[in-house]
Design an enzyme around this catalytic site. Structure first.
Site, PDB file in Angstrom:
ATOM      1  N   ASP A 139       1.021  -1.332   0.039  1.00  0.00           N
ATOM      2  CA  ASP A 139       0.149   0.045  -0.100  1.00  0.00           C
ATOM      3  C   ASP A 139       0.880   1.085  -0.050  1.00  0.00           C
ATOM      4  O   ASP A 139       1.836   1.526   0.925  1.00  0.00           O
ATOM      5  CB  ASP A 139      -0.942  -0.002   1.403  1.00  0.00           C
ATOM      6  CG  ASP A 139      -1.860   1.072   1.247  1.00  0.00           C
ATOM      7  OD1 ASP A 139      -1.749   2.283   0.847  1.00  0.00           O
ATOM      8  OD2 ASP A 139      -2.902   0.905   2.161  1.00  0.00           O
ATOM      9  N   VAL A 140       0.876   2.021  -1.120  1.00  0.00           N
ATOM     10  CA  VAL A 140       1.755   3.368  -1.248  1.00  0.00           C
ATOM     11  C   VAL A 140       1.488   4.157  -0.185  1.00  0.00           C
ATOM     12  O   VAL A 140       2.201   5.046  -0.034  1.00  0.00           O
ATOM     13  CB  VAL A 140       1.760   3.915  -2.678  1.00  0.00           C
ATOM     14  CG1 VAL A 140       2.146   3.019  -3.446  1.00  0.00           C
ATOM     15  CG2 VAL A 140       0.420   4.396  -2.936  1.00  0.00           C
TER      16      VAL A 140
ATOM     17  N   ASN B 186       2.082   4.693 -10.706  1.00  0.00           N
ATOM     18  CA  ASN B 186       0.555   4.779 -11.401  1.00  0.00           C
ATOM     19  C   ASN B 186      -0.412   4.475 -10.540  1.00  0.00           C
ATOM     20  O   ASN B 186      -1.683   4.644 -11.007  1.00  0.00           O
ATOM     21  CB  ASN B 186       0.673   3.517 -12.361  1.00  0.00           C
ATOM     22  CG  ASN B 186      -0.640   3.141 -12.961  1.00  0.00           C
ATOM     23  OD1 ASN B 186      -1.106   3.516 -13.809  1.00  0.00           O
ATOM     24  ND2 ASN B 186      -1.219   2.146 -12.338  1.00  0.00           N
TER      25      ASN B 186
ATOM     26  N   LYS C 200      -3.031  15.621  -9.527  1.00  0.00           N
ATOM     27  CA  LYS C 200      -2.248  15.127 -10.883  1.00  0.00           C
ATOM     28  C   LYS C 200      -1.535  16.579 -11.352  1.00  0.00           C
ATOM     29  O   LYS C 200      -0.773  16.495 -11.940  1.00  0.00           O
ATOM     30  CB  LYS C 200      -3.255  15.025 -11.771  1.00  0.00           C
ATOM     31  CG  LYS C 200      -3.836  13.460 -11.719  1.00  0.00           C
ATOM     32  CD  LYS C 200      -2.952  12.478 -11.732  1.00  0.00           C
ATOM     33  CE  LYS C 200      -3.521  11.099 -11.644  1.00  0.00           C
ATOM     34  NZ  LYS C 200      -2.455   9.984 -11.508  1.00  0.00           N
TER      35      LYS C 200
ATOM     36  N   SER D   4      -2.403  13.170 -15.901  1.00  0.00           N
ATOM     37  CA  SER D   4      -3.785  12.867 -16.371  1.00  0.00           C
ATOM     38  C   SER D   4      -4.068  14.434 -17.164  1.00  0.00           C
ATOM     39  O   SER D   4      -3.267  15.365 -17.151  1.00  0.00           O
ATOM     40  CB  SER D   4      -4.492  12.993 -15.145  1.00  0.00           C
ATOM     41  OG  SER D   4      -5.933  13.515 -15.291  1.00  0.00           O
TER      42      SER D   4
ATOM     43  N   TYR E  13      -8.705  15.339  -7.052  1.00  0.00           N
ATOM     44  CA  TYR E  13      -7.517  14.526  -8.096  1.00  0.00           C
ATOM     45  C   TYR E  13      -6.891  15.574  -9.253  1.00  0.00           C
ATOM     46  O   TYR E  13      -5.787  15.330  -9.378  1.00  0.00           O
ATOM     47  CB  TYR E  13      -8.768  13.810  -9.129  1.00  0.00           C
ATOM     48  CG  TYR E  13      -8.301  12.956 -10.028  1.00  0.00           C
ATOM     49  CD1 TYR E  13      -7.771  11.739  -9.594  1.00  0.00           C
ATOM     50  CD2 TYR E  13      -8.020  13.203 -11.418  1.00  0.00           C
ATOM     51  CE1 TYR E  13      -7.093  10.637 -10.683  1.00  0.00           C
ATOM     52  CE2 TYR E  13      -7.865  12.424 -12.310  1.00  0.00           C
ATOM     53  CZ  TYR E  13      -7.256  11.007 -11.903  1.00  0.00           C
ATOM     54  OH  TYR E  13      -6.923  10.322 -12.925  1.00  0.00           O
TER      55      TYR E  13
HETATM   56  P1  NDP Z   1      -7.696   1.582 -11.611  1.00  0.00           P
HETATM   57  O1  NDP Z   1      -8.653   2.045 -10.612  1.00  0.00           O
HETATM   58  O2  NDP Z   1      -7.951   0.300 -12.373  1.00  0.00           O
HETATM   59  O3  NDP Z   1      -6.380   1.427 -10.830  1.00  0.00           O
HETATM   60  C1  NDP Z   1      -5.646   1.979  -9.913  1.00  0.00           C
HETATM   61  C2  NDP Z   1      -4.875   0.985  -9.515  1.00  0.00           C
HETATM   62  O4  NDP Z   1      -4.110   1.442  -8.371  1.00  0.00           O
HETATM   63  C3  NDP Z   1      -5.572  -0.090  -8.971  1.00  0.00           C
HETATM   64  O5  NDP Z   1      -5.033  -1.444  -9.324  1.00  0.00           O
HETATM   65  C4  NDP Z   1      -5.460  -0.040  -7.233  1.00  0.00           C
HETATM   66  O6  NDP Z   1      -5.202  -1.415  -6.753  1.00  0.00           O
HETATM   67  C5  NDP Z   1      -4.273   0.712  -7.044  1.00  0.00           C
HETATM   68  N1  NDP Z   1      -3.916   1.639  -5.852  1.00  0.00           N
HETATM   69  C6  NDP Z   1      -4.909   2.401  -5.498  1.00  0.00           C
HETATM   70  N2  NDP Z   1      -4.574   2.898  -4.362  1.00  0.00           N
HETATM   71  C7  NDP Z   1      -3.461   2.045  -3.864  1.00  0.00           C
HETATM   72  C8  NDP Z   1      -2.489   2.126  -2.832  1.00  0.00           C
HETATM   73  N3  NDP Z   1      -2.640   2.836  -1.750  1.00  0.00           N
HETATM   74  N4  NDP Z   1      -1.424   1.312  -2.924  1.00  0.00           N
HETATM   75  C9  NDP Z   1      -1.351   0.590  -3.689  1.00  0.00           C
HETATM   76  N5  NDP Z   1      -1.925   0.439  -4.871  1.00  0.00           N
HETATM   77  C10 NDP Z   1      -3.083   1.480  -4.988  1.00  0.00           C
HETATM   78  O7  NDP Z   1      -7.572   2.926 -12.693  1.00  0.00           O
HETATM   79  P2  NDP Z   1      -6.799   3.211 -13.873  1.00  0.00           P
HETATM   80  O8  NDP Z   1      -6.059   2.025 -14.281  1.00  0.00           O
HETATM   81  O9  NDP Z   1      -7.578   3.948 -14.637  1.00  0.00           O
HETATM   82  O10 NDP Z   1      -5.831   4.316 -13.253  1.00  0.00           O
HETATM   83  C11 NDP Z   1      -4.350   4.121 -13.064  1.00  0.00           C
HETATM   84  C12 NDP Z   1      -3.706   5.429 -13.222  1.00  0.00           C
HETATM   85  O11 NDP Z   1      -4.082   6.072 -14.124  1.00  0.00           O
HETATM   86  C13 NDP Z   1      -4.226   6.265 -11.835  1.00  0.00           C
HETATM   87  O12 NDP Z   1      -3.043   7.117 -11.386  1.00  0.00           O
HETATM   88  C14 NDP Z   1      -5.153   7.088 -12.729  1.00  0.00           C
HETATM   89  O13 NDP Z   1      -5.148   8.444 -12.239  1.00  0.00           O
HETATM   90  C15 NDP Z   1      -4.505   7.407 -14.149  1.00  0.00           C
HETATM   91  N6  NDP Z   1      -5.295   8.019 -15.161  1.00  0.00           N
HETATM   92  C16 NDP Z   1      -6.411   7.132 -15.530  1.00  0.00           C
HETATM   93  C17 NDP Z   1      -7.015   7.484 -16.613  1.00  0.00           C
HETATM   94  C18 NDP Z   1      -8.351   6.728 -17.364  1.00  0.00           C
HETATM   95  O14 NDP Z   1      -8.855   7.298 -18.333  1.00  0.00           O
HETATM   96  N7  NDP Z   1      -8.428   5.520 -16.968  1.00  0.00           N
HETATM   97  C19 NDP Z   1      -6.612   8.753 -17.283  1.00  0.00           C
HETATM   98  C20 NDP Z   1      -5.688   9.414 -16.651  1.00  0.00           C
HETATM   99  C21 NDP Z   1      -4.985   9.004 -15.637  1.00  0.00           C
HETATM  100  P3  NDP Z   1      -5.775  -1.829  -5.309  1.00  0.00           P
HETATM  101  O15 NDP Z   1      -7.209  -1.194  -5.075  1.00  0.00           O
HETATM  102  O16 NDP Z   1      -5.695  -3.222  -5.267  1.00  0.00           O
HETATM  103  O17 NDP Z   1      -4.759  -1.333  -4.265  1.00  0.00           O
END
Ligand code: NDP
Length: 256
Positions: free
Chosen positions: A66-67, A94, A163, A146, A159
């Site tokens: 967990d980051v 990410n 970003k 983003s 958010y």
């Molecule tokens: P998801 O919700 O699929 O991915 C987010 C990931 O982050 C999950 O795998 C989640 O896993 C992990 N995560 C969240 N909190 C924590 C934490 N505290 N520690 C470790 N891991 C964590 O969304 P996206 O794939 O869309 O997003 C990925 C990135 O891309 C993000 O930073 C998002 O802001 C960015 N982004 C996405 C866009 C889009 O259109 N989809 C556009 C622009 C940017 P878990 O919950 O298991 O921890």
């Protein structure tokens, strides 16, 4: 660069991708392995990580972490290095959470959760890998920014703050560590098919139409579009590229 090394090859590299179990992170992990890297995907949900690792293939390893547990991230990095059998040479910040709420309804707790995950989580992870990278004189850190890093978009104040902070962090860190062989860049995805996008657009067809209308390429991107941009930024092909925020957005950031 030696003649027989492909400029986009990541052979021999070890990458850690936070949030690599889903969406964009899984696409990034897949593309990094296709380019030759071994990849550790980190997230909180073991089952998602295991599923993604199985889908991507044997060069990927799942690790729970967990980051936002800032005191624990150094141990996540050590465990990742043991699992990969070598030091982390690529970090992809990410991991993220989305929050869609009008500003007047966004509480301090809401705001802090978003900043903790994106800003302080990425900072903690970068801090944990940087001493090793600078001592070896090589490494690459990529932040996933983003469109909210550049544009005013309603109902995403926390958010957007997170970003937008990435742009400053990338520039500041790049000036601090590039002389020691560590390049720091960001990819700014446009609207990409993923669980987070589905949640953001849920019940909001007008928002969907507006996004598509202002995207010159007229569609949503795929996680691999982002993954391949990350591959480029981490590869020898980008050896003179640091401190940039690269939009990968079908032209959304320049569309009228
Ligand atoms: P998801 O919700 O699929 O991915 C987010 C990931 O982050 C999950 O795998 C989640 O896993 C992990 N995560 C969240 N909190 C924590 C934490 N505290 N520690 C470790 N891991 C964590 O969304 P996206 O794939 O869309 O997003 C990925 C990135 O891309 C993000 O930073 C998002 O802001 C960015 N982004 C996405 C866009 C889009 O259109 N989809 C556009 C622009 C940017 P878990 O919950 O298991 O921890």
């Amino acid at each position: 660069m030696s003649q027989d090394v492909h400029p986009f090859s990541l052979q021999g590299e070890v990458a850690l991708v936070t949030g690599g179990g889903t969406g964009l992170g899984q696409g990034i992990a897949r593309c990094l392995t296709q380019a030759g890297a071994r990849v550790i995907i980190v997230g909180r949900r073991e089952a998602e990580l295991q599923r993604a690792a199985a889908e991507i293939g044997p060069k990927t390893c799942a690790l729970c972490g967990d980051v936002t547990q800032f005191d624990d991230v150094a141990s996540v990095v050590s465990r990742a290095e043991v699992a990969a059998g070598g030091p982390i040479s690529i970090l992809v910040n990410n991991a993220g959470i989305h929050l869609k709420k009008p500003a007047v309804e966004t509480s301090v707790t809401d705001f802090s959760a978003v900043l903790n995950t994106h800003v302080l989580g990425a900072h903690a992870m970068s801090q944990a890998v940087l001493p090793g990278m600078t001592s070896r004189g090589r490494g690459s850190i990529v932040f996933i920014a983003s469109m909210t890093s550049f544009m005013g978009i309603p109902n995403v104040i926390a958010y957007s703050a997170a970003k937008s902070a990435y742009v400053g962090m990338v520039r500041s860190l790049a000036t601090e560590v590039s002389a020691q062989g560590v390049r720091v860049n960001a990819v700014a995805p446009g609207w990409i098919e993923s669980p987070m996008l589905r949640k953001a657009l849920d019940g909001d067809p007008k928002r969907r139409d507006r996004i598509l209308a202002r995207t010159p390429m007229g569609g949503f991107g795929s996680p691999d579009d982002i993954g391949n941009a990350v591959v480029y930024l981490c590869s020898p092909a980008a050896r003179f590229v640091t401190g940039v925020v690269l939009p990968v957005d079908g032209g959304a950031s320049i569309g009228f």
